[in-house]
Design a protein around this motif. Structure first.
Motif, PDB file in Angstrom:
ATOM      1  N   THR A  41      53.083 -66.857-104.766  1.00 20.03           N
ATOM      2  CA  THR A  41      53.698 -65.583-104.406  1.00 20.03           C
ATOM      3  C   THR A  41      52.646 -64.693-103.750  1.00 20.03           C
ATOM      4  O   THR A  41      51.478 -65.081-103.619  1.00 20.03           O
ATOM      5  CB  THR A  41      54.350 -64.892-105.628  1.00 20.03           C
ATOM      6  N   LYS A  49      51.934 -66.605 -97.330  1.00 21.87           N
ATOM      7  CA  LYS A  49      52.245 -67.375 -98.548  1.00 21.87           C
ATOM      8  C   LYS A  49      52.973 -68.678 -98.239  1.00 21.87           C
ATOM      9  O   LYS A  49      52.626 -69.733 -98.797  1.00 21.87           O
ATOM     10  CB  LYS A  49      53.080 -66.480 -99.468  1.00 21.87           C
ATOM     11  N   ASP A  73      62.495 -68.732-101.591  1.00 20.68           N
ATOM     12  CA  ASP A  73      62.646 -67.374-101.053  1.00 20.68           C
ATOM     13  C   ASP A  73      64.066 -67.260-100.507  1.00 20.68           C
ATOM     14  O   ASP A  73      64.314 -67.409 -99.312  1.00 20.68           O
ATOM     15  CB  ASP A  73      61.607 -67.126 -99.955  1.00 20.68           C
ATOM     16  N   ASP A 152      57.584 -71.989-103.297  1.00 20.11           N
ATOM     17  CA  ASP A 152      57.318 -70.809-102.472  1.00 20.11           C
ATOM     18  C   ASP A 152      58.289 -69.709-102.912  1.00 20.11           C
ATOM     19  O   ASP A 152      59.485 -69.797-102.661  1.00 20.11           O
ATOM     20  CB  ASP A 152      57.523 -71.166-100.993  1.00 20.11           C
ATOM     21  N   ALA A 153      57.771 -68.703-103.613  1.00 22.78           N
ATOM     22  CA  ALA A 153      58.614 -67.623-104.147  1.00 22.78           C
ATOM     23  C   ALA A 153      58.496 -66.382-103.270  1.00 22.78           C
ATOM     24  O   ALA A 153      57.514 -66.217-102.541  1.00 22.78           O
ATOM     25  CB  ALA A 153      58.180 -67.289-105.578  1.00 22.78           C
ATOM     26  N   LEU A 156      56.142 -60.789-104.908  1.00 18.18           N
ATOM     27  CA  LEU A 156      56.421 -60.181-106.208  1.00 18.18           C
ATOM     28  C   LEU A 156      56.442 -58.663-106.132  1.00 18.18           C
ATOM     29  O   LEU A 156      57.048 -57.998-106.957  1.00 18.18           O
ATOM     30  CB  LEU A 156      55.368 -60.650-107.221  1.00 18.18           C
ATOM     31  N   ALA A 162      60.229 -63.793-108.103  1.00 22.50           N
ATOM     32  CA  ALA A 162      59.033 -64.598-108.396  1.00 22.50           C
ATOM     33  C   ALA A 162      58.736 -64.631-109.887  1.00 22.50           C
ATOM     34  O   ALA A 162      58.289 -65.655-110.419  1.00 22.50           O
ATOM     35  CB  ALA A 162      57.826 -64.066-107.622  1.00 22.50           C
ATOM     36  N   SER A 172      50.513 -70.106-111.516  1.00 27.39           N
ATOM     37  CA  SER A 172      50.827 -69.392-110.281  1.00 27.39           C
ATOM     38  C   SER A 172      49.570 -69.205-109.442  1.00 27.39           C
ATOM     39  O   SER A 172      48.443 -69.255-109.948  1.00 27.39           O
ATOM     40  CB  SER A 172      51.440 -68.025-110.601  1.00 27.39           C
TER      41      SER A 172
END
Length: 230
Positions: A41, A49, A73, A152-153, A156, A162, A172
């Motif tokens: 994140t 990212k 995402d 792949d978040a 945040l 995330a 993480s």
């Protein structure tokens, strides 16, 4: 139904970038056998990212590891556009909403050991979908089938997705673009990840200008020369 296939474009790196991803890969591999589901994140969008997490996944795959990359995402995925992927493909949102089975959303890539799940269409309720039992079950199943699961978040700093994903991850990594994020903001994002009980393996400092930054330029120039410098 045959497995979906995609060809990832724009993943070719210069010598310096390849060395950096090999170092990151080594650090991940030495973080422990229990750190296999890793969420990436950032604090804000456009810190790189998605590029960093996918490039790491490809590097792990090239190192003979079986890897699943998940584009989680759901609000603003860049994967389809960046890699020039066309056509209607089932993705994570289709699976989480019950419109497709897991086997129908996993894509083969040109990398033998790398499979990818794209984000899918933008749903009206991303956080709710990520928090449901199907996401947790998917991660547990992926643990059994792959050596590494790289997620792949979303950033945040802007949404809570995330942190929801981090609850089901082993560790993480925070991607921060050089000279763009304040220390205070990065610290608050770090605190949010820790509240999700997800250990932070480290921070990737991205978009460092080697010419402007004397320390990094001197360090990398000493070992790698200026090859590949744009």
């Amino acid at each position: 139904m045959a497995m979906q296939e995609i060809n990832l474009k724009n993943l070719t790196k210069d010598y310096r970038s390849n060395e950096a991803y090999k170092t990151l890969r080594t650090n991940i591999e030495f973080s422990g056998a229990d750190k296999r589901v890793i969420v990436f994140t950032s604090c804000t969008p456009d810190e790189g990212k998605s590029t960093v997490s996918l490039s790491l996944a490809a590097s792990l795959a090239e190192g003979e590891k079986k890897v699943l990359f998940i584009d989680a995402d759901l609000r603003k995925s860049v994967m389809m556009g960046r890699h020039k992927i066309y056509g209607e493909l089932n993705g994570l949102s289709h699976f989480l909403s019950g419109q497709a089975e897991l086997k129908d959303v996993i894509c083969k890539t040109q990398y033998q050991n790398l499979a990818v799940i794209l984000a899918g269409v933008v749903p009206p309720n991303p956080a709710e979908l990520l928090g449901n039992h199907r996401f947790e079950a998917m991660i547990e199943g992926a643990r059994e089938a792959y050596d590494y699961v790289i997620i792949d978040a979303p950033p945040l700093g802007s949404v809570i997705d995330a942190a929801i994903i981090a609850r089901h991850s082993d560790a993480s990594v925070l991607v921060i673009a050089a000279s763009t994020i304040s220390y205070k903001f990065a610290r608050s994002v770090k605190d949010q990840l820790e509240k999700a009980d997800c250990p932070i393996l480290g921070v990737v400092l991205n978009k460092v200008d080697m010419k402007q930054n004397k320390y990094y330029g001197k360090y990398y120039g000493k070992y790698y020369g200026t090859y590949g410098e744009k």
